[in-house]
Design a protein around this motif. Structure first.
Motif, PDB file in Angstrom:
ATOM      1  N   PRO A 152     -19.401  -3.494  26.563  1.00 43.78           N
ATOM      2  CA  PRO A 152     -19.638  -2.112  26.996  1.00 43.78           C
ATOM      3  C   PRO A 152     -18.491  -1.168  26.612  1.00 43.78           C
ATOM      4  O   PRO A 152     -17.317  -1.517  26.773  1.00 43.78           O
ATOM      5  CB  PRO A 152     -19.753  -2.241  28.515  1.00 43.78           C
ATOM      6  N   LYS A 153     -18.858  -0.007  26.128  1.00 46.87           N
ATOM      7  CA  LYS A 153     -17.938   1.107  25.841  1.00 46.87           C
ATOM      8  C   LYS A 153     -16.901   0.810  24.756  1.00 46.87           C
ATOM      9  O   LYS A 153     -15.944   1.572  24.596  1.00 46.87           O
ATOM     10  CB  LYS A 153     -17.185   1.556  27.101  1.00 46.87           C
ATOM     11  N   CYS A 154     -17.022  -0.282  24.047  1.00 51.14           N
ATOM     12  CA  CYS A 154     -16.005  -0.588  23.024  1.00 51.14           C
ATOM     13  C   CYS A 154     -16.390   0.036  21.692  1.00 51.14           C
ATOM     14  O   CYS A 154     -17.520   0.473  21.491  1.00 51.14           O
ATOM     15  CB  CYS A 154     -15.844  -2.095  22.839  1.00 51.14           C
ATOM     16  N   GLU A 155     -15.441   0.084  20.788  1.00 55.75           N
ATOM     17  CA  GLU A 155     -15.715   0.354  19.380  1.00 55.75           C
ATOM     18  C   GLU A 155     -15.456  -0.951  18.631  1.00 55.75           C
ATOM     19  O   GLU A 155     -14.544  -1.687  18.983  1.00 55.75           O
ATOM     20  CB  GLU A 155     -14.769   1.451  18.865  1.00 55.75           C
ATOM     21  N   ILE A 156     -16.272  -1.223  17.602  1.00 54.63           N
ATOM     22  CA  ILE A 156     -15.986  -2.354  16.714  1.00 54.63           C
ATOM     23  C   ILE A 156     -15.288  -1.771  15.494  1.00 54.63           C
ATOM     24  O   ILE A 156     -15.819  -0.871  14.838  1.00 54.63           O
ATOM     25  CB  ILE A 156     -17.275  -3.062  16.263  1.00 54.63           C
ATOM     26  N   THR A 157     -14.116  -2.265  15.185  1.00 55.98           N
ATOM     27  CA  THR A 157     -13.369  -1.672  14.080  1.00 55.98           C
ATOM     28  C   THR A 157     -12.415  -2.690  13.473  1.00 55.98           C
ATOM     29  O   THR A 157     -12.205  -3.764  14.017  1.00 55.98           O
ATOM     30  CB  THR A 157     -12.616  -0.408  14.550  1.00 55.98           C
ATOM     31  N   GLY A 158     -11.819  -2.316  12.348  1.00 59.53           N
ATOM     32  CA  GLY A 158     -10.904  -3.214  11.656  1.00 59.53           C
ATOM     33  C   GLY A 158     -11.681  -4.317  10.967  1.00 59.53           C
ATOM     34  O   GLY A 158     -12.509  -4.973  11.601  1.00 59.53           O
ATOM     35  N   VAL A 159     -11.485  -4.484   9.682  1.00 63.80           N
ATOM     36  CA  VAL A 159     -12.200  -5.546   8.978  1.00 63.80           C
ATOM     37  C   VAL A 159     -11.303  -6.058   7.857  1.00 63.80           C
ATOM     38  O   VAL A 159     -10.854  -5.298   7.004  1.00 63.80           O
ATOM     39  CB  VAL A 159     -13.587  -5.051   8.474  1.00 63.80           C
ATOM     40  N   THR A 160     -11.000  -7.359   7.919  1.00 57.83           N
ATOM     41  CA  THR A 160     -10.186  -7.967   6.865  1.00 57.83           C
ATOM     42  C   THR A 160     -10.533  -9.450   6.833  1.00 57.83           C
ATOM     43  O   THR A 160     -10.979 -10.008   7.834  1.00 57.83           O
ATOM     44  CB  THR A 160      -8.680  -7.723   7.110  1.00 57.83           C
ATOM     45  N   THR A 161     -10.376 -10.067   5.681  1.00 61.30           N
ATOM     46  CA  THR A 161     -10.720 -11.487   5.563  1.00 61.30           C
ATOM     47  C   THR A 161      -9.557 -12.255   4.946  1.00 61.30           C
ATOM     48  O   THR A 161      -8.643 -11.678   4.361  1.00 61.30           O
ATOM     49  CB  THR A 161     -11.953 -11.728   4.664  1.00 61.30           C
ATOM     50  N   THR A 162      -9.647 -13.582   5.082  1.00 62.87           N
ATOM     51  CA  THR A 162      -8.740 -14.455   4.335  1.00 62.87           C
ATOM     52  C   THR A 162      -9.174 -14.434   2.867  1.00 62.87           C
ATOM     53  O   THR A 162     -10.314 -14.058   2.567  1.00 62.87           O
ATOM     54  CB  THR A 162      -8.842 -15.882   4.885  1.00 62.87           C
ATOM     55  N   PRO A 163      -8.289 -14.851   1.934  1.00 63.83           N
ATOM     56  CA  PRO A 163      -8.678 -14.826   0.516  1.00 63.83           C
ATOM     57  C   PRO A 163      -9.924 -15.670   0.234  1.00 63.83           C
ATOM     58  O   PRO A 163     -10.708 -15.317  -0.646  1.00 63.83           O
ATOM     59  CB  PRO A 163      -7.450 -15.407  -0.203  1.00 63.83           C
ATOM     60  N   ASP A 164     -10.137 -16.767   0.984  1.00 59.19           N
ATOM     61  CA  ASP A 164     -11.322 -17.604   0.739  1.00 59.19           C
ATOM     62  C   ASP A 164     -12.578 -17.021   1.382  1.00 59.19           C
ATOM     63  O   ASP A 164     -13.662 -17.573   1.224  1.00 59.19           O
ATOM     64  CB  ASP A 164     -11.075 -19.042   1.210  1.00 59.19           C
ATOM     65  N   ARG A 165     -12.434 -15.928   2.113  1.00 62.22           N
ATOM     66  CA  ARG A 165     -13.537 -15.245   2.798  1.00 62.22           C
ATOM     67  C   ARG A 165     -14.302 -16.189   3.737  1.00 62.22           C
ATOM     68  O   ARG A 165     -15.484 -16.019   3.981  1.00 62.22           O
ATOM     69  CB  ARG A 165     -14.485 -14.586   1.795  1.00 62.22           C
ATOM     70  N   ARG A 166     -13.594 -17.167   4.285  1.00 66.96           N
ATOM     71  CA  ARG A 166     -14.202 -18.055   5.283  1.00 66.96           C
ATOM     72  C   ARG A 166     -13.883 -17.563   6.699  1.00 66.96           C
ATOM     73  O   ARG A 166     -14.461 -18.056   7.663  1.00 66.96           O
ATOM     74  CB  ARG A 166     -13.690 -19.479   5.098  1.00 66.96           C
ATOM     75  N   THR A 167     -12.921 -16.649   6.817  1.00 66.31           N
ATOM     76  CA  THR A 167     -12.618 -16.050   8.121  1.00 66.31           C
ATOM     77  C   THR A 167     -12.673 -14.535   7.983  1.00 66.31           C
ATOM     78  O   THR A 167     -12.158 -13.971   7.017  1.00 66.31           O
ATOM     79  CB  THR A 167     -11.212 -16.435   8.612  1.00 66.31           C
ATOM     80  N   LEU A 168     -13.306 -13.922   8.962  1.00 65.77           N
ATOM     81  CA  LEU A 168     -13.364 -12.465   9.049  1.00 65.77           C
ATOM     82  C   LEU A 168     -12.681 -12.055  10.346  1.00 65.77           C
ATOM     83  O   LEU A 168     -12.991 -12.606  11.403  1.00 65.77           O
ATOM     84  CB  LEU A 168     -14.834 -12.029   9.077  1.00 65.77           C
ATOM     85  N   PHE A 169     -11.716 -11.157  10.251  1.00 66.07           N
ATOM     86  CA  PHE A 169     -11.073 -10.625  11.452  1.00 66.07           C
ATOM     87  C   PHE A 169     -11.652  -9.235  11.739  1.00 66.07           C
ATOM     88  O   PHE A 169     -11.747  -8.393  10.833  1.00 66.07           O
ATOM     89  CB  PHE A 169      -9.558 -10.511  11.256  1.00 66.07           C
ATOM     90  N   VAL A 170     -12.017  -9.038  12.996  1.00 68.11           N
ATOM     91  CA  VAL A 170     -12.606  -7.768  13.440  1.00 68.11           C
ATOM     92  C   VAL A 170     -12.001  -7.444  14.801  1.00 68.11           C
ATOM     93  O   VAL A 170     -11.673  -8.351  15.567  1.00 68.11           O
ATOM     94  CB  VAL A 170     -14.147  -7.912  13.533  1.00 68.11           C
TER      95      VAL A 170
END
Ligand code: FEO
Ligand code: CA
Ligand code: CA
Length: 573
Positions: free
Chosen positions: A513-531
């Motif tokens: 509730p009431k949050c924003e989803i933001t920030g997007v970056t991955t590891t070089p292998d694109r197996r992890t996504l940070f949000v």
């Protein structure tokens, strides 16, 4: 509601078909679907905890208040100023993962801390002393933390690189405005710091760009203050926006003559070297002063860098900066590619073409108004208006796709009364995404543009969304869309994946509730996504206690999610 439904939009779908063809698909039948996960249904998006596709999983890390040093002070609510200076800040926003191991699974995460409203951050609606202001100032800025992957989970590792940069950190200014009277105050304070750190960028030489957005909110006046045209355009007002820093810290008091130019010291792109914790953050003034959302950097074929930037306010502009020379040559000679170059502002013509207009003193319209280049850069918004830039519907993140198309989210604009081709909805309640391709490998002054999507066209569908804000285009042709605003059927803000070839959209995650989803970056292998989950519940524990389990009492905290496909596949697929 008015809407432009002319050829431009048709052009958009034709361009989409053309883009489809250039992605090397011999036939439609052979096209491999970029999105293979089962989406989160619309009805599931109102939980107190994030909801992710059944084909994915996530865990949390780096909450607000985490000690920067492993043995640092633990989080105690509300934090003291001293503790907050050595703890992760609040208002997690743009971020970049910088790998430091060969396998890419150990690295530095640089995270922006955009804002924290008083009740959430301080536990009171209005601060009553300077100490609380310091807490608030220390909660803004940037954190750098070393993390590593262990099994399928991420955890903090070493702490040699860990650091906090906040609103009172020593910083430097460089580029055309450095040393100019416009940045000088009677009281010289090198600890200008950085604040309102919204989106971000990454340079090809491995540094982090943090972008100062709504800096005006931190200023107010205890006495009388006349904004004048220059500062009024940046939203500086006597009243302020409720942070009340100006009541206890003269630096943010617009009526204090000793700090007359303090507002000019914010609204810049700031470069940070995450690999050198002793280095000073540098405000790169050649990129102009406005409410910087982010900075998407791309290297052109000849080695020059081009940085695309949005100015997030209704009817403000889109900019790009082109370095004077190839970045490697400049750095070899001890020059910064972010200090010398040309800042351009975008004009979108009705016929799908566009022009990048240079903001320099060689334009007689600008030399008639401004004394020098430093003044143009400091008041870039005014310069943009003078040269006829196109007022846009709140330009947020930009991202350069591998095929050269540059995407930009236009989050919404309820104040738009007249639609135009580039901003076809009036009012624009739910936003759209525009894209363009520059001539001459990003270096040229002309471009072709079209509209990638209009949120209203999908709003009522099961994969509906509104107010696109965060944006990242991956190497395969997916666009990661992160929202901040009104969503269909009152669901929480969300992360969706769009196939830029077909227009297919699928919901990967909904927030709390009431949050924003933001920030997007991955590891070089694109197996992890940070949000990031920003301002969960706006701090109200009755709405959510995220990332703590639901107990109705624990104050929710901004936090990062590490997301993976359960089968270990590419994120977004
Ligand atoms: Fe910080 Fe425009 O969002
Ligand atoms: Ca944003
Ligand atoms: Ca936002």
């Amino acid at each position: 509601m008015q809407r432009v439904s002319r050829r431009t939009l048709l052009k958009g779908s034709l361009a989409m078909a053309a883009a489809f063809a250039t992605h090397g698909c011999a036939t439609i039948q052979s096209y491999k679907d970029l999105i293979g996960f089962r989406p989160v249904p619309l009805g599931a998006g109102r939980s107190k905890m994030p909801v992710i596709s059944p084909d994915y999983e996530f865990h949390t890390l780096i909450p607000w208040g985490l000690p920067i040093a492993p043995d640092g002070p633990r989080f105690n609510y509300p934090p003291t100023a001293a503790d907050q200076a050595v703890q992760v800040g609040i208002g997690h926003d743009g971020m970049t993962y910088f790998p430091i191991s060969e396998d890419g699974l150990r690295g530095l995460l640089a995270i922006n801390h955009e804002f924290g409203r008083n009740p959430h951050l301080l536990g009171v609606s209005a601060p009553t002393n300077l100490d609380q202001i310091r807490t608030s100032q220390h909660a803004h800025g940037v954190s750098v933390l070393e993390i590593e992957k262990s099994g399928t989970r991420w955890q903090r590792s070493g702490s040699r690189f860990n650091r906090r940069i906040h609103a009172n950190t020593r910083v430097m200014f460089s580029g055309p405005v450095a040393g100019h009277a416009l940045l000088e105050n009677k009281v010289d304070n090198p600890f200008a710091g950085t604040l309102a750190n919204c989106s971000n960028g990454r340079t090809p030489w491995g540094t982090y760009l943090t972008c100062e957005e709504n800096f005006n909110l931190y200023f107010g006046a205890t006495g009388s203050f006349e904004a004048g045209e220059s500062q009024a355009r940046y939203g500086l007002t006597e009243r302020g926006a409720g942070y009340d820093w100006h009541r206890f810290d003269a630096r943010f008091d617009l009526s204090n003559p000793d700090y007359r130019n303090e507002p000019n010291r914010f609204g810049w792109v700031v470069e940070i070297d995450p690999a050198d914790p002793a280095s000073l953050p540098v405000k790169r003034t050649a990129l102009g002063r406005f409410k910087h959302e982010g900075a998407a950097v791309v290297t052109s074929g000849d080695g020059r860098i081009v940085t695309y930037m949005g100015d997030d306010q209704g009817f403000e502009f889109i900019y790009k900066f082109v370095s004077a020379d190839p970045w490697q040559t400049m750095r070899d000679r001890g020059r910064s590619p972010l200090d010398e170059g040309i800042l351009y502002v975008a004009h979108f013509a009705e016929n799908g073409s566009g022009e990048w207009i240079p903001l320099t003193m060689s334009d007689p319209r600008l030399s008639a108004r401004f004394a020098d280049q430093a003044e143009i850069l400091t008041y870039a918004r005014i310069a943009g208006s003078i040269v006829g830039a196109t007022p846009m519907d709140r330009p947020e993140w930009t991202s350069v796709a591998p095929d050269g198309w540059v995407y930009c989210t236009l989050t919404n604009n309820s104040r738009r009364q007249m639609p135009d081709a580039a901003n076809p909805m009036a009012p624009n309640r739910n936003g759209h995404i525009i894209r363009w391709q520059d001539s001459d490998d990003h270096l040229g002054t002309s471009f072709q543009w079209n509209i990638f999507l209009i949120a209203d066209d999908h709003y009522e569908s099961d994969q509906g969304f509104g107010s696109p804000d965060g944006l990242w285009t991956d190497p395969d042709g997916r666009a990661f869309i992160l929202t901040d605003g009104r969503q269909p059927q009152g669901i929480h803000n969300q992360l969706l994946i769009a196939d830029t070839n077909t227009g297919k959209i699928a919901r990967l995650l909904t927030g709390v509730p009431k949050c924003e989803i933001t920030g997007v970056t991955t590891t070089p292998d694109r197996r992890t996504l940070f949000v990031n989950i920003q301002h969960p519940g706006y701090g109200d524990p009755r709405l959510t206690n995220f990332p703590a389990p639901t107990d109705g009492e624990t104050v929710p905290r901004d936090c990062t999610l590490a997301i993976r496909r359960k089968d270990g596949g590419i994120v977004g697929s």
